[in-house]
Design a protein around this motif. Structure first.
Motif, PDB file in Angstrom:
ATOM      1  N   UNK A  53      43.782   8.371 -12.985  1.00  0.00           N
ATOM      2  CA  UNK A  53      44.419   7.966 -14.242  1.00  0.00           C
ATOM      3  C   UNK A  53      45.785   7.352 -14.004  1.00  0.00           C
ATOM      4  N   UNK A  54      46.233   6.599 -15.010  1.00  0.00           N
ATOM      5  CA  UNK A  54      47.536   5.917 -14.951  1.00  0.00           C
ATOM      6  C   UNK A  54      48.642   6.877 -15.404  1.00  0.00           C
ATOM      7  N   UNK A  55      49.697   6.939 -14.606  1.00  0.00           N
ATOM      8  CA  UNK A  55      50.806   7.844 -14.884  1.00  0.00           C
ATOM      9  C   UNK A  55      52.108   7.078 -14.702  1.00  0.00           C
ATOM     10  N   UNK A  56      53.054   7.258 -15.633  1.00  0.00           N
ATOM     11  CA  UNK A  56      54.364   6.624 -15.505  1.00  0.00           C
ATOM     12  C   UNK A  56      55.420   7.637 -15.093  1.00  0.00           C
ATOM     13  N   UNK A  57      56.370   7.191 -14.284  1.00  0.00           N
ATOM     14  CA  UNK A  57      57.507   8.040 -13.919  1.00  0.00           C
ATOM     15  C   UNK A  57      58.765   7.179 -13.923  1.00  0.00           C
ATOM     16  N   UNK A  58      59.772   7.627 -14.628  1.00  0.00           N
ATOM     17  CA  UNK A  58      61.082   6.989 -14.571  1.00  0.00           C
ATOM     18  C   UNK A  58      62.052   7.998 -13.983  1.00  0.00           C
ATOM     19  N   UNK A  59      62.842   7.545 -13.038  1.00  0.00           N
ATOM     20  CA  UNK A  59      63.759   8.489 -12.389  1.00  0.00           C
ATOM     21  C   UNK A  59      64.985   7.767 -11.874  1.00  0.00           C
ATOM     22  N   UNK A  60      66.125   8.460 -11.900  1.00  0.00           N
ATOM     23  CA  UNK A  60      67.296   7.968 -11.181  1.00  0.00           C
ATOM     24  C   UNK A  60      67.211   8.393  -9.723  1.00  0.00           C
ATOM     25  N   UNK A  61      68.146   7.914  -8.910  1.00  0.00           N
ATOM     26  CA  UNK A  61      68.310   8.430  -7.548  1.00  0.00           C
ATOM     27  C   UNK A  61      68.918   9.830  -7.646  1.00  0.00           C
TER      28      UNK A  61
END
Lengths: 476, 441
Positions: free
Chosen positions: A455-463
């Protein structure tokens, strides 16, 4: 097919039924080592009927979406529900019967994309730029353009139509010389994946990246091994997404915690009693289930059980708040969850999945993060991942690292790896980058379930900076 | 009409719609599958999936493109859909570059293979499984039914394959992550065999119930059962035997082609004649009965797709684009499996591994976890289950300098993967005794 047409009349003796129609079309364009690969188009279309009857639950999936095919699938699902009712784990009469109505559309859905010839020209240029040095032994530039329409209709009057367009570019090179092989990619293997169109390429600097990553791969050929020892690690977003995915996302899946996955994907070190009190990470750790970023890969308005998707914190100030569980799991566990019941296509039933799972930024610039490290390494771009079936003991590797000494980035090192234990690793989160360090990435390849689903999964993250991590290099 | 007849009708429709100068290939895959998922000794999810897909490749000169389509099972509607797809491909071909690496088979090699099976109705299988596991915390998965594969091309080649199989994979849990994993898979369901395997699992569960031992990181003597080696070979199937990966130095076996060697007792073969997978691939190339990959510790060959053959001047040998084994065999050695624990004496008996990946691929270094039934053994007797451990070691030590023995008996394991569709691969593997394995966490 009734994706946007009236449904056929359904005459079914059941407590509840739903029909989930899926139609997806994908076009794959790629140039591998300066040779265009043939165009590959896929059209996938079908329907899953789910029925609650006599306390049982059954499903039936078919590629025949005609009125006759739909009715037959409902009858098969109902029959399966009845014959397995006496052995069922869940009394389906206790399950929610959603009646959601609504629509969703990806950003810029109506904007036309490049033609096949334009795609091939763009990809050929990047591939050529990446292969000028004879030490580059392999290279590939590609893009998958995928459109999808999902419709969920329920016997309670629900009717949800969601239309998507996804873009998944990729750029990889491999260099070899002197018995050494090193690869580089643009933000990992398919780490770049968003909803939208060709505008996504510019967000990641795709055009022109071939030259850069080829130079980095060649530089790695003669770079020293990553140092070994306990030190600070600065993880860039294209490694953070893997860290979040494997050691926060999977352990918080409620169906794992309830034991459904113990024969395959595994269990979880997280138990039901931890929610509300367990310290998962340092006070800097805020993790959200966030379906509100339009460009992120798994943004949607409703999940595949018809639950409206809303932003919710799973971890707040380091404390575990709620699991990744859809309506069915919430009922089983008697815990609040999120709209995370998802299926990868019409031929697989919904289960608890990640969607957009994001780590919230704080206030440190990248320069601040580096300046605060006395001895450590900056690691970027995941290339290896392994974690135990309780999602605790992990070992991850990256494509490239740079040594940091006394707050200054020094030389490049190869084969960076680190290992740790989820239950303690997140408590070593020492600094979190600000919004300027955030990348919105993801993966189209999250695997789980029996029968299995990608399945498609999104992740947004800073360093982020972690203190006192066990770091090491390669075999040599 | 049978599904094979449906496939023939679709091929005829494609052939009838062909324009002058066009060639085509058609690959077909279908299944009618019962799925049942179990948890806590009950049914968690149960259903059925009927799916058919067809991949049409239209070729004009050296230009070609493919369209993979879901079918409805209604031939008249599917013919119309396939003809539309063919017209769409015809329209786009002039925009595509000529493919310098296009390679199609010479000659026509038609075949038909039917592997009969007998599987129960899903509800009967459920009743048998739950009765055998009465009182146990069973979690698992049952998949069964017929699977079809087909190929045809404009030169008149026609290949058909049918198998009816079942695959039950289950775990009996003692608690937390302590469990015994078992499998029962094949062509003809036999409730008595299921009962026997469940009884074996019950007996091993008693060992898992003992107080677990936590081992410190270090090097331990170890016996890897075939189920553990299956995870290791699954990682190797990712790319290690790929002709293209070897040519571009991306294979985990790269050092084998630069002079390194495994122990002379290590022989890997792609054994299509002894496996379950069809003997043809999606471009119509027929697979040799056996392709030696590693012989007596030395690299002996690779899996070569038509494209790789053209790119590097090799000979195609029936591999699909991924160049992954589908019928991999590691030849057995001389240690009787019944003597494995005696030969181990003191060390780890590892029933299953989990989540393997490369920590340094060119060096063949692999990390992964123990899972399910892994025991500490002293003087050939099981002492205690062991809490999960991470290993990180190289193929060249495991299959080379530290290899002590391979078991004489090998075990055939049918692939249980169901990503998108039921897989038809298999592996046949022995158990393996190593002098030491490096554990790091």
């Amino acid at each position: 097919m009734p994706l946007d047409a009236p449904l056929p009349d359904v005459d079914l003796r059941a407590d509840y039924w739903s029909l989930r129609f899926v139609e997806e079309q994908a076009s794959q364009y790629a140039v591998r080592h300066n040779v265009p690969l043939p165009l590959a188009v896929t059209t996938d279309r079908g329907v899953m009927a789910s029925v609650h009857a006599d306390g049982g639950y059954g499903y039936a999936a078919t590629g025949d979406t005609s009125a006759q095919g739909v009715r037959a699938a409902l009858q098969r699902a109902a029959a399966r529900a009845r014959v397995t009712a006496h052995t069922g784990l869940i009394d389906s009469r206790r399950l929610p019967r959603p009646a959601a109505r609504g629509e969703y559309a990806s950003p810029a859905l109506a904007v036309a994309g490049p033609t096949p010839r334009e795609w091939y020209d763009l990809l050929a240029a990047e591939c050529a730029a990446a292969t000028r040095d004879p030490r580059i032994v392999d290279s590939e530039a590609g893009v998958e353009v995928r459109t999808a329409t999902h419709r969920l209709v329920t016997s309670t009057g629900g009717d949800v139509v969601q239309r998507y367009r996804f873009l998944l570019p990729r750029l990889t090179v491999t260099a070899h010389a002197g018995g050494v092989t090193q690869s580089r990619s643009l933000d990992g293997f398919r780490g770049i994946c968003q909803q939208g169109g060709a505008e996504i390429l510019a967000r990641f600097g795709f055009v022109g990246a071939g030259t850069r990553i080829a130079a980095e791969a060649i530089e790695l050929l003669t770079a020293p091994e990553c140092p070994r020892g306990s030190m600070d690690v600065l993880l860039m977003p294209d490694q953070m997404i893997l860290q979040i995915h494997e050691s926060i996302g999977h352990p918080l899946e409620l169906d794992r915690i309830l034991g459904d996955e113990r024969n395959f994907a595994g269990t979880s070190f997280v138990t039901l009693d931890m929610f509300g009190s367990y310290r998962y990470g340092s006070p800097l750790l805020d993790v959200s289930f966030d379906p509100t970023r339009g460009e992120e890969l798994a943004t949607y308005a409703f999940d595949d059980e018809g639950t409206p998707a809303e932003k919710a914190y799973l971890i707040r100030d380091g404390i575990l708040v709620r699991p990744l569980g859809g309506a069915t799991s919430q009922m089983r566990a008697r815990l609040p969850g999120v709209a995370a019941s998802r299926a990868d296509s019409w031929n697989r039933p919904p289960i608890d999945r990640m969607a957009n799972l994001n780590l919230e930024p704080k206030d440190a610039s990248l320069a601040d993060l580096v300046a605060g490290i006395d001895r450590g390494v900056l690691m970027e771009t995941n290339r290896s991942w392994s974690i135990d079936d309780s999602r605790n003991k992990f070992q991850f590797g990256c494509e490239r690292a740079r040594v940091i000494e006394h707050g200054v980035i020094r030389h490049v090192v190869k084969n960076p790896n680190y290992r740790g234990v989820s239950a303690s690793f997140w408590r070593s989160l020492a600094r979190v980058g600000d919004a300027t360090t955030v990348q919105v990435l993801g993966t189209p390849h999250c695997g789980k379930g029996e029968p299995s689903q990608i399945i498609r999964v999104g992740h947004a993250s800073p360093a982020c900076v972690f203190a006192g991590v066990d770091v090491f290099g390669g075999e040599s | 009409m049978s599904i094979e007849d449906d496939f023939s009708a679709l091929v005829a429709a494609v052939a009838g719609a062909r324009a002058a100068g066009e060639r085509f290939t058609v690959a077909f895959a279908a299944e009618d599958t019962d799925f049942v998922r179990f948890n806590r000794g009950r049914v968690r999810q149960s259903g059925s999936v009927v799916q058919r897909t067809l991949t049409l490749r239209l070729i004009h000169g050296a230009r070609h493109a493919t369209h993979t389509l879901s079918l409805t099972g209604d031939v008249a509607r599917d013919v119309a859909t396939v003809r539309t797809a063919m017209a769409d491909l015809r329209a786009v071909l002039p925009d595509l570059a000529e493919d310098a690496l296009l390679l199609l088979p010479d000659g026509v090699r038609s075949s038909r293979e039917v592997r009969d099976g007998a599987v129960p109705a899903a509800e009967d299988a459920v009743d048998a499984i739950l009765a055998a596991a009465d009182g146990l915390d069973l979690v698992g998965f049952y998949a069964a039914g017929p699977v079809w594969r087909g190929f045809a091309n404009s030169e008149g080649q026609h290949n058909a394959y049918t198998a009816t199989t079942f695959n039950l994979q289950w775990s009996l849990y003692h608690g937390a992550d302590k469990a015994v994993r078992s499998a029962y898979a094949g062509f003809h369901w036999d409730a008595a065999q299921l009962g026997a395997r469940m009884q074996q699992a019950r007996e091993r569960l008693a060992l898992v119930a003992r107080a677990p031992r936590t081992l410190a990181p270090g090097r331990y003597r170890a016996y890897l059962a075939p189920g553990a080696l299956e995870e290791l070979t699954a990682l190797l199937c990712w790319d290690a035997f790929s002709g293209r990966a070897l040519q571009t130095h991306q294979s985990a076996l790269d050092r084998l082609q630069e002079g390194a060697a495994f122990d002379p007792r290590v022989t890997f073969v792609e054994d299509t004649q002894g496996g379950v997978a069809p003997a043809f691939q999606n471009d119509g190339f027929v697979r040799p009965p056996r392709v030696p990959l590693v012989e007596h510790g030395r690299l002996a060959g690779s899996l070569v797709s038509p494209r790789t053959a053209r790119e590097f001047g090799l000979v195609a040998n029936g591999a699909n684009d991924a160049e992954s084994p589908e019928s991999l065999v590691l030849e057995g050695g001389d240690l009787p499996a019944a003597d494995a624990l005696t030969a181990l004496d003191t060390g780890l008996a590892i029933g299953n591994l989990w989540y393997l990946n490369y920590s340094d691929r060119p060096a063949g270094r692999i990390t992964g976890m123990t899972r399910f039934a892994t025991f500490w053994v002293e003087h050939g007797r099981v002492v205690a289950p062991v809490n999960v451990l991470r290993f990180d070691d190289t193929l060249y030590r495991m299959l080379g300098s530290n290899l002590e023995a391979l078991t004489r008996e090998t075990e055939l394991m049918l692939e249980s993967s169901t990503y998108g569709a039921r897989a038809l691969g298999s592996v046949r593997l022995p158990g393996m005794l190593v002098k030491e394995l490096a554990f790091t966490l």
